[in-house]
Design a protein around this motif. Sequence first.
Motif, mmCIF file in Angstrom:
data_model
loop_
_atom_site.group_PDB
_atom_site.id
_atom_site.type_symbol
_atom_site.label_atom_id
_atom_site.label_comp_id
_atom_site.label_asym_id
_atom_site.label_seq_id
_atom_site.Cartn_x
_atom_site.Cartn_y
_atom_site.Cartn_z
ATOM 1 N N MET A 1 32.784 24.706 0.459
ATOM 2 C CA MET A 1 33.466 24.260 1.744
ATOM 3 C C MET A 1 34.029 25.709 2.350
ATOM 4 O O MET A 1 34.891 26.203 1.648
ATOM 5 N N ALA A 2 33.671 25.716 3.707
ATOM 6 C CA ALA A 2 34.270 26.795 4.604
ATOM 7 C C ALA A 2 35.612 26.587 5.250
ATOM 8 O O ALA A 2 35.955 25.415 5.556
ATOM 9 N N PRO A 3 36.608 27.427 5.427
ATOM 10 C CA PRO A 3 37.956 27.170 5.831
ATOM 11 C C PRO A 3 37.671 26.726 7.446
ATOM 12 O O PRO A 3 38.368 25.827 7.854
ATOM 13 N N GLU A 4 36.221 26.997 8.198
ATOM 14 C CA GLU A 4 36.180 26.435 9.144
ATOM 15 C C GLU A 4 35.969 25.012 9.317
ATOM 16 O O GLU A 4 36.462 24.207 10.258
ATOM 17 N N PHE A 5 35.392 24.686 8.383
ATOM 18 C CA PHE A 5 35.142 22.984 7.975
ATOM 19 C C PHE A 5 36.503 22.460 7.919
ATOM 20 O O PHE A 5 36.653 21.330 8.448
ATOM 21 N N VAL A 6 37.250 22.957 7.029
ATOM 22 C CA VAL A 6 38.504 22.122 6.944
ATOM 23 C C VAL A 6 39.422 22.092 8.027
ATOM 24 O O VAL A 6 40.169 21.187 8.471
ATOM 25 N N SER A 7 39.416 23.079 8.868
ATOM 26 C CA SER A 7 40.050 23.303 10.213
ATOM 27 C C SER A 7 39.526 22.167 11.141
ATOM 28 O O SER A 7 40.234 21.669 11.929
ATOM 29 N N GLN A 8 38.178 22.100 11.080
ATOM 30 C CA GLN A 8 37.361 21.004 11.882
ATOM 31 C C GLN A 8 38.095 19.520 11.425
ATOM 32 O O GLN A 8 38.214 18.826 12.388
ATOM 33 N N LEU A 9 38.059 19.212 10.216
ATOM 34 C CA LEU A 9 38.477 18.015 9.809
ATOM 35 C C LEU A 9 40.113 17.652 10.192
ATOM 36 O O LEU A 9 40.143 16.823 10.528
ATOM 37 N N LEU A 10 40.760 18.740 9.801
ATOM 38 C CA LEU A 10 42.046 18.765 10.336
ATOM 39 C C LEU A 10 42.387 18.374 12.112
ATOM 40 O O LEU A 10 42.843 17.497 12.388
ATOM 41 N N THR A 11 41.558 18.834 12.869
ATOM 42 C CA THR A 11 41.453 18.861 14.028
ATOM 43 C C THR A 11 41.199 17.571 14.453
ATOM 44 O O THR A 11 41.861 16.844 15.179
ATOM 45 N N GLU A 12 40.100 17.128 14.042
ATOM 46 C CA GLU A 12 39.522 15.833 14.448
ATOM 47 C C GLU A 12 40.469 14.660 13.789
ATOM 48 O O GLU A 12 40.666 13.846 14.676
ATOM 49 N N ARG A 13 40.806 14.910 12.728
ATOM 50 C CA ARG A 13 41.392 13.730 12.062
ATOM 51 C C ARG A 13 42.953 13.585 12.201
ATOM 52 O O ARG A 13 43.343 12.355 12.054
ATOM 53 N N LEU A 14 43.460 14.443 12.777
ATOM 54 C CA LEU A 14 44.935 14.469 12.927
ATOM 55 C C LEU A 14 45.324 14.790 14.273
ATOM 56 O O LEU A 14 46.435 15.041 14.672
ATOM 57 N N ASP A 15 44.225 15.034 15.321
ATOM 58 C CA ASP A 15 44.473 15.315 16.598
ATOM 59 C C ASP A 15 45.276 16.835 16.634
ATOM 60 O O ASP A 15 46.332 16.936 17.480
ATOM 61 N N ALA A 16 44.937 17.570 15.841
ATOM 62 C CA ALA A 16 45.764 18.737 15.640
ATOM 63 C C ALA A 16 45.500 19.798 16.745
ATOM 64 O O ALA A 16 44.462 19.844 17.381
#
Length: 79
Positions: A1-16
């Motif tokens: 898993m890449a840091p960019e994917f974790v960033s994307q998940l956090l952005t999408e799922r938490l409205d970050a």
Amino acid sequence: MAPEFVSQLLTERLDATAVDVRGDGHHFYAKLASPRFEGLGLLARHRLVKDALKDVIDSGELHALSLEKTLTPAEWDAQ
């Protein structure tokens, strides 16, 4: 898993509104700002993040995530 994917998940799922994720593919370190953190204490904020990523944590895709900062957008802007 890449840091960019974790960033994307956090952005999408938490409205970050701001996300900074570093890691080596197994262990990640994150700082993020979300309006969903308004009125929540530190433990509640961390629980919200862990709940949002529960599926990828439970599957083993995301092995470890250390939350360095969980801020509201106003707190992020003030730092």
